[in-house]
Design a protein around this motif. Structure first.
Motif, mmCIF file in Angstrom:
data_model
loop_
_atom_site.group_PDB
_atom_site.id
_atom_site.type_symbol
_atom_site.label_atom_id
_atom_site.label_comp_id
_atom_site.label_asym_id
_atom_site.label_seq_id
_atom_site.Cartn_x
_atom_site.Cartn_y
_atom_site.Cartn_z
ATOM 1 N N UNK A 71 0.850 -1.186 0.000
ATOM 2 C CA UNK A 71 0.000 0.000 0.000
ATOM 3 C C UNK A 71 0.885 1.235 0.000
ATOM 4 N N UNK A 72 0.433 2.297 -0.652
ATOM 5 C CA UNK A 72 1.198 3.552 -0.693
ATOM 6 C C UNK A 72 0.245 4.733 -0.779
ATOM 7 N N UNK A 73 0.765 5.877 -0.295
ATOM 8 C CA UNK A 73 0.012 7.134 -0.317
ATOM 9 C C UNK A 73 0.630 8.085 -1.330
ATOM 10 N N UNK A 74 -0.228 8.878 -1.972
ATOM 11 C CA UNK A 74 0.253 9.937 -2.859
ATOM 12 C C UNK A 74 -0.669 11.151 -2.695
ATOM 13 N N UNK A 75 -0.135 12.281 -2.197
ATOM 14 C CA UNK A 75 1.258 12.526 -1.823
ATOM 15 C C UNK A 75 1.612 11.855 -0.505
ATOM 16 N N UNK A 76 2.917 11.723 -0.259
ATOM 17 C CA UNK A 76 3.380 11.114 0.978
ATOM 18 C C UNK A 76 3.512 12.177 2.062
ATOM 19 N N UNK A 77 3.779 11.722 3.279
ATOM 20 C CA UNK A 77 4.001 12.654 4.379
ATOM 21 C C UNK A 77 2.717 13.292 4.868
ATOM 22 N N UNK A 88 -3.013 3.662 -3.057
ATOM 23 C CA UNK A 88 -2.854 2.621 -4.078
ATOM 24 C C UNK A 88 -2.487 1.304 -3.423
ATOM 25 N N UNK A 89 -3.226 0.215 -3.795
ATOM 26 C CA UNK A 89 -2.963 -1.141 -3.304
ATOM 27 C C UNK A 89 -2.514 -2.011 -4.474
ATOM 28 N N UNK A 90 -1.483 -2.827 -4.220
ATOM 29 C CA UNK A 90 -0.974 -3.712 -5.255
ATOM 30 C C UNK A 90 -0.824 -5.115 -4.690
ATOM 31 N N UNK A 91 -1.139 -6.118 -5.548
ATOM 32 C CA UNK A 91 -1.021 -7.508 -5.129
ATOM 33 C C UNK A 91 -0.326 -8.342 -6.177
ATOM 34 N N UNK A 92 -0.412 -9.666 -6.005
ATOM 35 C CA UNK A 92 0.294 -10.579 -6.913
ATOM 36 C C UNK A 92 -0.641 -11.632 -7.516
ATOM 37 N N UNK A 93 -1.946 -11.431 -7.360
ATOM 38 C CA UNK A 93 -2.896 -12.415 -7.875
ATOM 39 C C UNK A 93 -3.828 -11.758 -8.877
ATOM 40 N N UNK A 94 -4.259 -12.523 -9.851
ATOM 41 C CA UNK A 94 -5.224 -12.034 -10.825
ATOM 42 C C UNK A 94 -6.635 -12.384 -10.345
ATOM 43 N N UNK A 95 -7.602 -11.729 -10.977
ATOM 44 C CA UNK A 95 -9.014 -12.004 -10.729
ATOM 45 C C UNK A 95 -9.363 -11.903 -9.248
ATOM 46 N N UNK A 96 -9.001 -10.735 -8.662
ATOM 47 C CA UNK A 96 -9.289 -10.486 -7.247
ATOM 48 C C UNK A 96 -9.989 -9.134 -7.125
ATOM 49 N N UNK A 97 -10.452 -8.841 -5.932
ATOM 50 C CA UNK A 97 -11.042 -7.540 -5.605
ATOM 51 C C UNK A 97 -10.306 -6.982 -4.391
ATOM 52 N N UNK A 98 -9.964 -5.692 -4.443
ATOM 53 C CA UNK A 98 -9.219 -5.055 -3.359
ATOM 54 C C UNK A 98 -10.177 -4.358 -2.400
ATOM 55 N N UNK A 115 -7.087 -2.280 -11.473
ATOM 56 C CA UNK A 115 -6.692 -1.814 -12.803
ATOM 57 C C UNK A 115 -5.225 -2.221 -12.942
ATOM 58 N N UNK A 116 -4.979 -3.278 -13.732
ATOM 59 C CA UNK A 116 -3.633 -3.843 -13.793
ATOM 60 C C UNK A 116 -3.405 -4.721 -12.577
ATOM 61 N N UNK A 117 -2.316 -4.439 -11.841
ATOM 62 C CA UNK A 117 -1.984 -5.274 -10.682
ATOM 63 C C UNK A 117 -2.407 -4.619 -9.373
ATOM 64 N N UNK A 118 -3.240 -3.577 -9.424
ATOM 65 C CA UNK A 118 -3.627 -2.913 -8.188
ATOM 66 C C UNK A 118 -4.881 -2.085 -8.374
ATOM 67 N N UNK A 119 -5.243 -1.405 -7.290
ATOM 68 C CA UNK A 119 -6.430 -0.551 -7.306
ATOM 69 C C UNK A 119 -6.096 0.766 -6.617
ATOM 70 N N UNK A 120 -6.749 1.851 -7.085
ATOM 71 C CA UNK A 120 -6.516 3.160 -6.504
ATOM 72 C C UNK A 120 -7.790 3.678 -5.850
#
Length: 672
Positions: A71-77, A88-98, A115-120
């Motif tokens: 997981x990451x924040x934009x902007x940071x701090x 933004x969340x990113x994983x390593x599996x296909x056909x999932x829901x975040x 969307x791709x390998x993660x969700x925003x």
């Protein structure tokens, strides 16, 4: 009421409660327990009247075989109120829901297909209510109640407008060597806060403080510690409301293999307020960036790309706030947090208009031989200051003084000591404000290999007031400059280029102030602070004018205003000193005895103390004979003795007094 728990529309469990809520515990959770739950309640006396069901909640069972997402924040701090934030969340599996979780939030988590390998997940207008700890997970679509483990949490911290931005600084501030130690200081304006240090946008360390600042020490610095740091602070009771972050500060690690740059000031020396100053740094010319540091400044250093082999930092209008110690360093562009060692510091000293300009003088003043000693005197008008000696714009070690002046000694003078000096002074408090510099004085080193010049007066003998006098110096004719010195004169010597083998110095209208002992020397143009030995002196004697001390030429038969006995004793002294000097020139050493004039003066010192101020060991000045009078010579008398004998207060030794001479006719023998 009686509470009813429903799982996927079927009654699952019932609990009677005396309060406003009920708990349905499930121990030893199994895969069969996953699903959608809701609840409702009913009055125990009306079993068929029941509330509407709650919104559903999903009980998802974690599968440890599913990799944890990031997981990451934009902007940071720390985020400003009203900003647009993306999680933004990113994983390593296909056909999932975040799914996005916020700690402490009782609402169902937000979910989104990837969307791709993660969700925003977007928060368009951040407020204090959005601050908190967030994490995310994902669930396979084929098993909607089987979940991955949650990501590590991130903190969404919203800036509190009532908390002023803190300051951050490094100690030491000019780079740290590998294995060294550094402290990062964060200073706020509220007491009892918790300070957070961030490195490259990520929380690095947290310290609770009872005061206004916190220290983050880093010992044994490694290459991993270099980077950009900022800090902020928060109230311990509101962990997600925080000050705006400080300006960043770079922790650069010093690489000893990078050569140290040089630094210079233009103009040099003490700078007048309002002047335009340029600080130039020179070092490696290839693909680097230069940084200018000021000691004690909490702001990040100024930086500039080089022009050629250096960079120029301009201060267009200098004020007292610009005074201080400056240094510079450079960093390769390929490694922005690796630094050269800092240059040696230079001092930018700004003149303080309320400090009068000091005076400077040399002792001896007429040049110093190689290996000799000289004292440089600096005299101000304020007590207890720190005096600074400057040589050709460079500051030499300062001297603290409890009086109004200081002495700088140079023993065993070498050719490197020659040059132009001035001095200034400043308050001992360490302020970078100083007096304007003194007028310069030149330390000239005498080279014994240069032949001594000659000097002559025209006309010779005693000169009438108003006459035109020429002092001629003769010596080496090639590529030199002649200098005329007057004993006791603190002004710079007059100089002149030679005409032929010498130079002529003219005094068009002679007055008593021109009387004195003169000598001359010359200096090669190629070495303007290397001098020949001075010529033998000549005496310019100006004929008497009426004045407060009586006629300046005292003959052997009268001394105005003094008793006959005193006059006789004084003339005996003069005669004896002239006699001793004549004997000394012929090789016979004078031996004063109780019957000699000097012995008589010693014996009578108790009765007539006016003579105790005579220094027997000091040779009186003997002037050249007047060619117009056979056997006549002159000896300089002590003005203080004459004044005291007449009952008048003696003048201060430093005050300028006209010379008084006794004329002695050596052809007639010693005066009686």
């Amino acid at each position: 009421m009686r509470f009813v728990l429903n799982k996927e529309g079927r009654r699952f469990q019932t609990v009677a409660s005396k309060g406003l809520e009920a708990v349905f515990p499930i121990s030893n959770v199994r895969r069969e327990d996953r699903g959608i739950y809701s609840c409702s309640y009913q009055n125990r006396s009306e079993p068929f009247a029941v509330s509407s069901p709650s919104d559903p909640v999903d009980l998802a069972v974690r599968d440890p075989s599913l990799p944890r997402p990031s997981i990451s924040l934009s902007p940071t701090g720390v985020t400003a109120p009203g900003a647009d934030v993306t999680i933004r969340c990113r994983g390593q599996r296909r056909d999932v829901r975040f799914f996005l979780h916020k700690a402490g939030d009782l609402n169902p988590p937000r979910h989104m297909d990837p969307a791709g390998d993660g969700a925003e997940f977007h928060i368009p207008t951040v407020g204090r209510q959005h601050g908190g700890s967030y994490g995310c997970s994902y669930r396979p679509r084929s098993e909607p109640f089987i979940s991955s483990q949650p990501s590590h949490p991130v903190q969404l911290v919203v800036a509190e407008p009532s908390y002023p931005k803190p300051n951050i600084s490094l100690s030491p501030s000019w780079g740290v060597s590998l294995g060294g130690a550094v402290a990062v200081w964060c200073r706020g304006q509220h007491r009892g806060m918790r300070f957070v240090l961030n490195k490259d946008g990520r929380c690095f360390q947290t310290v609770a403080s009872k005061g206004l600042e916190a220290e983050f020490p880093i010992s044994n610095v490694s290459r991993e510690d270099r980077g950009s740091y900022s800090c902020s602070y928060q109230n311990r009771s509101e962990p997600f409301a925080m000050s705006s972050p400080s300006d960043p500060v770079d922790l650069a690690v010093t690489d000893p293999s990078l050569p140290r740059p040089s630094i210079s000031l233009s103009p040099t020396g003490v700078t007048a307020p309002g002047a335009d100053v340029t600080i130039r740094c020179q070092g490696q010319p290839w693909d680097v960036r230069f940084f200018l540091h000021k000691a004690g400044d909490l702001n990040p250093p100024r930086h500039m790309d080089p022009a050629g082999d250096g960079a120029e930092f301009h201060i267009p209008t200098v004020g007292r706030q610009h005074g201080g110690s400056y240094g510079c360093s450079y960093r390769p562009r390929s490694e922005p947090f690796v630094s050269s060692q800092p240059s040696h510091p230079v001092q930018l000293v700004v003149a303080e208009p309320s400090y009068p300009k000091p005076n400077i003088s040399l002792s001896p003043s007429g040049g110093v031989s190689l290996g000799g000693a000289v004292a440089i005197w600096c005299r101000g008008q304020r007590q207890g200051m720190r005096f600074m000696l400057n040589k050709e714009g460079r500051h030499l070690p300062a001297v603290a003084s409890s009086g109004s002046g200081a002495v700088f000694f140079i023993s065993n003078v070498s050719r490197e000591d020659r040059g132009r000096y001035n001095c200034s002074y400043q308050n001992r408090s360490g302020s970078a404000a100083a007096s304007s510099p003194s007028d310069p004085v030149e330390l000239v080193v005498t080279d014994p290999s240069l032949p001594r010049p000659s000097i002559s007066l025209s006309p010779t003998g005693v000169t009438a007031p108003g006459a035109d006098v020429t002092i001629r110096c003769q010596g080496q004719p090639r590529d030199v400059r002649f200098f005329l010195h007057k004993a006791g004169d603190r002004n710079p010597p007059r100089h002149m280029d030679p005409a032929g083998d010498g130079a002529e110095f003219h005094i068009p209208t002679v007055g008593r102030q021109h009387g004195g002992s003169y000598g001359c020397s010359y200096r090669p143009r190629s070495e303007p602070f290397i001098s020949s030995q001075p010529s033998h002196p000549v005496q310019l004697v100006v004929a008497g004018e009426s004045g407060p001390l009586a006629p300046p030429c005292l003959t052997s038969h009268i001394i105005a205003g003094a008793s006959a006995a005193a006059a006789g004793l004084l003339l005996l002294l003069v005669a004896f000193l002239c006699f001793r000097k004549t004997r000394a020139r012929k090789g016979a050493a004078p031996r004063p005895s109780s019957t000699s004039p000097m012995g008589a003066l010693k014996a009578s010192a108790q009765q007539d103390p006016v003579y105790t101020s005579i220094d027997e060991g000091k040779e009186p000045q003997t002037l050249e004979p007047d060619p117009g009078v056979q056997g006549l010579t002159y000896a300089e008398l002590d003005v203080q003795v004459l004044q005291a004998k007449r009952g008048k207060p003696a003048p201060a030794p430093e005050s300028a007094q006209p010379s008084v001479y006794a004329a002695i006719n050596r052809a007639r023998g010693a005066p009686q």
